[in-house]
Design an enzyme around this catalytic site. Structure first.
Site, mmCIF file in Angstrom:
data_model
loop_
_atom_site.group_PDB
_atom_site.id
_atom_site.type_symbol
_atom_site.label_atom_id
_atom_site.label_comp_id
_atom_site.label_asym_id
_atom_site.label_seq_id
_atom_site.Cartn_x
_atom_site.Cartn_y
_atom_site.Cartn_z
ATOM 1 N N LYS A 83 67.013 -29.872 -45.317
ATOM 2 C CA LYS A 83 66.195 -30.070 -46.521
ATOM 3 C C LYS A 83 67.066 -29.786 -47.742
ATOM 4 O O LYS A 83 67.688 -28.707 -47.846
ATOM 5 C CB LYS A 83 65.019 -29.092 -46.463
ATOM 6 C CG LYS A 83 63.750 -29.598 -47.115
ATOM 7 C CD LYS A 83 62.631 -28.606 -46.820
ATOM 8 C CE LYS A 83 61.337 -29.016 -47.458
ATOM 9 N NZ LYS A 83 60.318 -27.959 -47.366
HETATM 10 O O1 G3P Z 1 56.485 -28.006 -48.233
HETATM 11 C C1 G3P Z 1 56.560 -27.518 -49.540
HETATM 12 C C2 G3P Z 1 55.510 -26.522 -49.744
HETATM 13 O O2 G3P Z 1 55.764 -25.420 -48.927
HETATM 14 C C3 G3P Z 1 55.275 -26.064 -51.125
HETATM 15 O O3 G3P Z 1 53.963 -25.624 -51.132
HETATM 16 O O4 G3P Z 1 52.020 -24.372 -51.857
HETATM 17 O O5 G3P Z 1 54.334 -23.559 -52.444
HETATM 18 O O6 G3P Z 1 53.373 -25.565 -53.553
HETATM 19 P P1 G3P Z 1 53.399 -24.729 -52.313
#
Ligand code: G3P
Length: 219
Positions: A83
């Site tokens: 990633k």
């Molecule tokens: O896959 C990306 C994700 O983990 C980000 O999520 O909830 O931190 O915006 P969030």
């Protein structure tokens, strides 16, 4: 649509993997930081458990270091997808790693142009963060619709991986728009199963069965 778990928590992954609904896992430095233990070992165990694509994110921010770290992450297990954060360095590193046969998930995608550039350098996945767009009063799903349309127009092999998912409606919308993958935190995966009428229905079936059994016993 493929369903990935967005977590570094091995216990959560082990709980859902046997159900047969989990196609892969995505992690990021924030998720890995929540877990006790050595990240490499955790990633190895996750790969062994899901036997599907597992995204592991680089910490490096310059091209050469990203490539080095990406190559190193790829040695953990054949299921590892490297990633990379979007940006000029990420795009160049994606170009180089893809040429070596190492699959890349380009993360932190917030616009259709970023997704297009990632696809042009052969990213295996792009990860638009829809929840974070919703957080700033911008429709995250509108981005998914645009990226799906652009990739379809040119038959890019890059998969649209819906990330930053906050609730089951995001999953439904992603599926209706034809996204390839939706990665969900464990709480959202849990919520996908729930409907009060299912619980009530089962309760009624069991009660009726018991009533019938009791009635037969008195014949
Ligand atoms: O896959 C990306 C994700 O983990 C980000 O999520 O909830 O931190 O915006 P969030």
């Amino acid at each position: 649509m493929k369903l990935f778990m967005d977590t570094g928590n091995l216990r959560d992954i082990e709980a859902f993997a046997p159900l047969g609904i989990i196609d892969g896992v995505t992690t990021n430095p924030s998720l890995m930081a929540k877990e006790a233990g050595e990240p490499r070992e955790i990633l190895k165990e996750i790969c062994r458990t899901v036997k599907g694509p597992v995204s592991a994110e680089v910490i490096a921010t310059d091209v050469e270091a990203m490539i080095r770290e990406g190559r190193d992450l790829a040695t953990i297990d054949p299921h590892i997808v490297v990633k990379l954060p979007f940006g000029k360095a990420g795009v160049q590193a994606c170009h180089a790693l893809t040429a070596e046969g190492i699959p890349v998930n380009m993360t932190l995608i917030f616009s259709p142009t970023q997704a297009l550039l990632a696809a042009k350098v052969g990213a295996a996945y792009v990860s638009p963060f829809i929840g974070r767009l919703d957080d700033i009063a911008t429709d995250g799903m509108d981005l998914i619709e645009q990226v799906v349309e652009i990739f379809d127009n040119y038959e890019f092999g890059t998969e649209v991986l819906v990330a930053s998912v906050r609730h089951p409606i995001h999953v439904v919308q992603a599926a209706r728009l034809g996204a390839d993958v939706c990665t969900c935190p464990t709480t959202v995966i849990e919520a996908l199963f729930k409907h009060p009428l299912t619980d009530l229905g089962l309760e009624r079936f069991l009660k009726d069965y018991e009533k019938a059994q009791a009635a037969r016993a008195h014949l």
